[in-house]
Design a protein around this motif. Structure first.
Motif, PDB file in Angstrom:
ATOM      1  N   ALA A  92      -3.029  44.890  11.685  1.00  0.00           N
ATOM      2  CA  ALA A  92      -3.778  45.831  12.515  1.00  0.00           C
ATOM      3  C   ALA A  92      -4.912  45.046  13.171  1.00  0.00           C
ATOM      4  N   LEU A  93      -4.946  45.071  14.491  1.00  0.00           N
ATOM      5  CA  LEU A  93      -5.999  44.379  15.238  1.00  0.00           C
ATOM      6  C   LEU A  93      -7.128  45.360  15.511  1.00  0.00           C
ATOM      7  N   ARG A  94      -8.331  44.951  15.178  1.00  0.00           N
ATOM      8  CA  ARG A  94      -9.517  45.782  15.414  1.00  0.00           C
ATOM      9  C   ARG A  94     -10.579  44.932  16.084  1.00  0.00           C
ATOM     10  N   LEU A  95     -11.507  45.601  16.744  1.00  0.00           N
ATOM     11  CA  LEU A  95     -12.637  44.887  17.328  1.00  0.00           C
ATOM     12  C   LEU A  95     -13.684  44.627  16.254  1.00  0.00           C
ATOM     13  N   THR A  96     -14.367  43.510  16.376  1.00  0.00           N
ATOM     14  CA  THR A  96     -15.515  43.220  15.519  1.00  0.00           C
ATOM     15  C   THR A  96     -16.734  43.927  16.121  1.00  0.00           C
ATOM     16  N   GLU A  97     -17.845  43.875  15.430  1.00  0.00           N
ATOM     17  CA  GLU A  97     -19.079  44.460  15.996  1.00  0.00           C
ATOM     18  C   GLU A  97     -19.433  43.762  17.312  1.00  0.00           C
ATOM     19  N   LYS A  98     -19.309  42.441  17.334  1.00  0.00           N
ATOM     20  CA  LYS A  98     -19.580  41.694  18.566  1.00  0.00           C
ATOM     21  C   LYS A  98     -18.628  42.130  19.673  1.00  0.00           C
ATOM     22  N   GLY A  99     -17.349  42.267  19.349  1.00  0.00           N
ATOM     23  CA  GLY A  99     -16.363  42.713  20.327  1.00  0.00           C
ATOM     24  C   GLY A  99     -16.685  44.103  20.856  1.00  0.00           C
ATOM     25  N   GLU A 100     -17.093  44.993  19.965  1.00  0.00           N
ATOM     26  CA  GLU A 100     -17.481  46.362  20.371  1.00  0.00           C
ATOM     27  C   GLU A 100     -18.646  46.318  21.359  1.00  0.00           C
ATOM     28  N   ARG A 101     -19.675  45.512  21.054  1.00  0.00           N
ATOM     29  CA  ARG A 101     -20.855  45.423  21.925  1.00  0.00           C
ATOM     30  C   ARG A 101     -20.492  44.861  23.297  1.00  0.00           C
ATOM     31  N   MET A 102     -19.705  43.798  23.292  1.00  0.00           N
ATOM     32  CA  MET A 102     -19.331  43.170  24.563  1.00  0.00           C
ATOM     33  C   MET A 102     -18.454  44.109  25.394  1.00  0.00           C
ATOM     34  N   LEU A 103     -17.522  44.776  24.733  1.00  0.00           N
ATOM     35  CA  LEU A 103     -16.651  45.701  25.449  1.00  0.00           C
ATOM     36  C   LEU A 103     -17.454  46.852  26.040  1.00  0.00           C
TER      37      LEU A 103
END
Length: 170
Positions: free
Chosen positions: A131-142
């Protein structure tokens, strides 16, 4: 191999790949006398829409690169976050969403994991999948990129609206 030790010049059949799109290239029909007629306005509408798409895609590429990401990383993060009904997706689902091969998506995910944008988690009921999920950093950048993209779409307004064909209600 032939007698002389050279490879045969018999061409190989084309490699079969599954269709990834609801509109396969085979559905493109060459125009003939029996095909529908299009007006100059129809061509202008389609050209305007295609131009607007290119403007938007160029804007997107520049916005993403300006914060040190690739357009593919943005598309990956958006596909994960935007997957219907849940906050994660499998490699196969992402490959379909990105219209890319499984192997290409694995490489993209590897690079995104290394940049702390995406994380792999065990799949809840399929040991072969992740299962691929966003990290906190990925969430912020997105989030920042989606806000930027929404603003661009709002500025473009009707320019980005698909063409309305004769007889269409849209």
């Amino acid at each position: 191999m032939t007698e002389a030790g050279r490879k045969s010049s018999t061409p190989r059949p084309p490699r079969q790949t599954p269709a990834r799109s609801p509109v396969a290239p085979a559905s493109v029909v060459q125009a003939s006398g029996s095909e529908a007629e299009f007006t100059k306005s129809d061509y202008e509408s389609l050209a305007r829409f295609r131009h607007a798409l290119r403007i938007y895609l160029r804007f997107s590429e520049q916005a993403v690169r300006s914060i040190g990401l690739t357009p593919q990383q943005y598309q990956l993060m958006l596909a994960i976050k935007g997957f219907p009904g849940r906050e994660w997706a499998t490699m196969t689902e992402i490959a379909e969403r990105l219209q890319s091969s499984h192997n290409s998506v694995v490489g993209l995910v590897d690079r995104s994991v290394a940049n702390d944008l995406v994380q792999r988690n065990p799949h809840s009921h399929d040991r072969r999948a992740v299962a691929l999920r966003l990290t906190e950093k990925g969430e912020r950048m997105l989030l920042g990129l989606v806000q930027t993209h929404r603003g661009q779409l709002e500025r473009m307004g009707d320019m980005i609206r698909p063409p309305s064909w004769r007889g269409d209600s849209g």
